[in-house]
Write an enzyme that holds these catalytic residues in place. Structure first.
Site, PDB file in Angstrom:
ATOM      1  N   LYS A 156       0.676  -1.464   0.070  1.00 49.98           N
ATOM      2  CA  LYS A 156       0.073   0.078   0.055  1.00 49.98           C
ATOM      3  C   LYS A 156       0.888   1.219  -0.143  1.00 49.98           C
ATOM      4  CE  LYS A 156      -4.318  -1.869   2.119  1.00 49.98           C
ATOM      5  NZ  LYS A 156      -3.952  -3.312   1.769  1.00 49.98           N
ATOM      6  N   HIS A 205     -15.041  -6.403   6.521  1.00 49.01           N
ATOM      7  CA  HIS A 205     -14.326  -5.586   5.279  1.00 49.01           C
ATOM      8  C   HIS A 205     -14.408  -6.384   4.097  1.00 49.01           C
ATOM      9  CE1 HIS A 205     -12.842  -2.493   8.198  1.00 49.01           C
ATOM     10  NE2 HIS A 205     -12.680  -3.509   9.061  1.00 49.01           N
ATOM     11  N   ARG A 208      -5.563  -8.270 -10.143  1.00 47.39           N
ATOM     12  CA  ARG A 208      -6.150  -9.627 -10.786  1.00 47.39           C
ATOM     13  C   ARG A 208      -7.724  -9.210 -11.239  1.00 47.39           C
ATOM     14  NH1 ARG A 208      -9.759 -10.402  -6.596  1.00 47.39           N
ATOM     15  NH2 ARG A 208      -8.920  -9.594  -4.558  1.00 47.39           N
ATOM     16  N   GLU A 254      -3.600   7.026   8.386  1.00 49.07           N
ATOM     17  CA  GLU A 254      -4.380   7.611   7.271  1.00 49.07           C
ATOM     18  C   GLU A 254      -5.458   8.276   8.242  1.00 49.07           C
ATOM     19  OE1 GLU A 254      -4.245   5.225   2.909  1.00 49.07           O
ATOM     20  OE2 GLU A 254      -6.107   4.937   4.313  1.00 49.07           O
TER      21      GLU A 254
END
Length: 461
Positions: free
Chosen positions: A78, A197, A254, A162
């Site tokens: 990330k 999630h 993908r 974040e």
């Protein structure tokens, strides 16, 4: 299994545990060499986003039906992904640009960003190594937990910070790129209804995006793909706040589970395109030539019990009958009598409906759920029915907190009781009707006077 029976040739690569089979790069390559395999399609699980696997496949002279190992590696981190896309003016959530382990320094950054903040594992996914911190007093404890969980799940304790977007939508864009530098997007998918999630319901296109916002997000998605010289099929994910401000979240290198909804609205076979691109063919179309029509919705039919915190369920499919009809598509791998194994993801099927409008697609989905006959295990179909009947979903005014805000297991219990009462009512009405019919027939026979025995039998009954 169905996929084995469909194959011209099938090889068992190991025992059921994925660590002994689907994750064994050496075994897979060995089979490919023995069978003189031309190419490998990695699917959308296991090694599909493993850069080492893609590299090994290529080094052995086999075509990897997917992006380059380098692109997988960049987007698999990330932090590396954020650094790469920053050069293309892609909006990013405010936060740190590199991994951080110094707690006092991290505390200072968190204060500058403003609480609540999100601590995320750099190598993470599926909600692992992710902690929400509401106030400074909880920071150190949550930081330690995030690092520990990240190490346990991914072997990498790197985390970053974040700004936490409280009520976001999860909207993603399908990307296709060829090996000649051409990249297009195939529009958006709304994937905000999630548990743990992970997505349960997806639709295309999003019900809330304006054409202007869709164009801006599509261009940003192409920028993300350009940042890693992407080719093949991929998905750029964004979080979108209440004001439709969007921020880059991550890129999945993908094919996505939810790719059928994009295929339905665009008419593009994404797997076919993956194979064409891997063979070196050019896309053959531009962004301006692409368009979409209608609306498509997907329900992931999981072997899970929504009334028990969506815990996976195992067992035998005692009955399994797929819904039929125009605009109904079922992508599955099971049939009646098969067992749901404990070793793999509990998804049984993807139930997809398509129609000219979103309203009709929802109605068609509700009808398909009613016709999908599965027994022997618990599934997410009752939950799906709840969602598609809910005003928040129908209006499009929902976010990733849908389950937390609206769903209670008791609603399914109430729905089950309602269905039981309806069935009992129908059976009762049928019995009354049959009894009335029998009485009328008996009375008619009495009137005809065919025999004294019939008359006595009728009176005694």
């Amino acid at each position: 299994a169905l996929h084995v029976r469909y194959a011209d040739e099938a090889v068992c690569i190991g025992p059921p545990a994925s660590t002994e089979s689907y994750l064994r790069i050496d075994k897979i390559i060995d089979v490919c060499k023995k069978l003189d395999v031309d190419a490998i399609h990695p699917g959308y699980g296991f090694l599909s986003e493993n850069s080492e696997f893609a590299k090994t496949v290529t080094e052995n002279g086999i075509i990897f039906i997917g992006p380059s190992p380098e692109a997988i590696s960049v987007m698999g981190s990330k932090l590396a992904a954020k650094a790469a896309v920053g050069k293309y003016d892609v909006p990013l959530v405010p936060g740190t640009e590199e991994a951080i382990t110094d707690i006092p320094a991290a505390k200072k950054i968190a204060k500058e960003i403003g609480y609540p903040i999100l601590i995320k594992a750099s190598a993470g996914g599926g909600g692992k190594g992710m902690r929400i911190v509401e106030q400074e007093a909880d920071f150190e404890e949550q930081m330690d937990r995030a690092v520990s969980e990240a190490k346990s799940a991914f072997g990498d304790g790197a985390v970053f910070i974040e700004k936490f977007i409280g009520s976001p939508k999860h909207i993603e864009f399908q990307i296709l790129g060829d090996q000649h530098g051409n990249i297009v997007h195939l529009f958006d998918r709304e994937c905000s209804v999630q548990r743990r999630h992970q997505k349960v319901i997806e639709e295309a296109p999003s019900a809330v995006l304006t054409e202007e916002k869709r164009k801006a997000m599509g261009e940003a998605a192409i920028g993300v793909a350009k940042a890693c010289n992407y080719y093949g099929a991929g998905t750029v994910e964004f979080i979108v706040d209440e004001k439709l401000n969007f921020y880059f979240l991550e890129m999945n290198t993908r094919l996505q589970v939810e790719h059928p909804v994009t295929e339905e609205i665009t008419g593009v076979d994404l797997v076919k395109e993956q194979i064409r691109i891997a063979e070196g063919e050019a896309l053959g179309y531009t962004q301006e030539e692409l368009s979409f029509t209608g609306h498509a919705i997907e329900l992931r039919v999981y072997a899970e019990d929504p009334a028990n915190n969506f815990l996976p369920d195992i067992g035998t499919l005692k009955t399994y009958n797929r819904p039929q009809g125009p605009g109904v598509r079922v992508d599955d791998g099971f049939e009646q009598g098969m067992d749901i194994p404990i070793h793999y993801d509990p998804m049984i099927a993807k139930l997809v409906t398509f129609a000219d409008t979103r309203e009709l697609a929802i109605k068609r989905m509700l009808r398909a759920i009613e016709e999908y006959d599965i027994s022997g295990i618990e599934t997410t179909m009752g939950f799906g029915k709840f969602v598609f009947n809910h005003e928040a979903f129908i209006s499009g005014k929902f976010d990733t907190k849908f389950v937390d805000k609206y769903f209670e297991p008791s609603v399914l219990e109430g729905e089950n009781k309602k269905e039981e009462l309806e069935i009992a009512g129908v059976l009762s009405a049928m019995m009354v009707k049959e009894s009335k019919k029998a009485n009328e027939q008996g009375a008619q026979q009495v009137k005809s006077g065919t025999s004294n025995w019939r008359k006595r039998a009728w009176r005694n009954s």
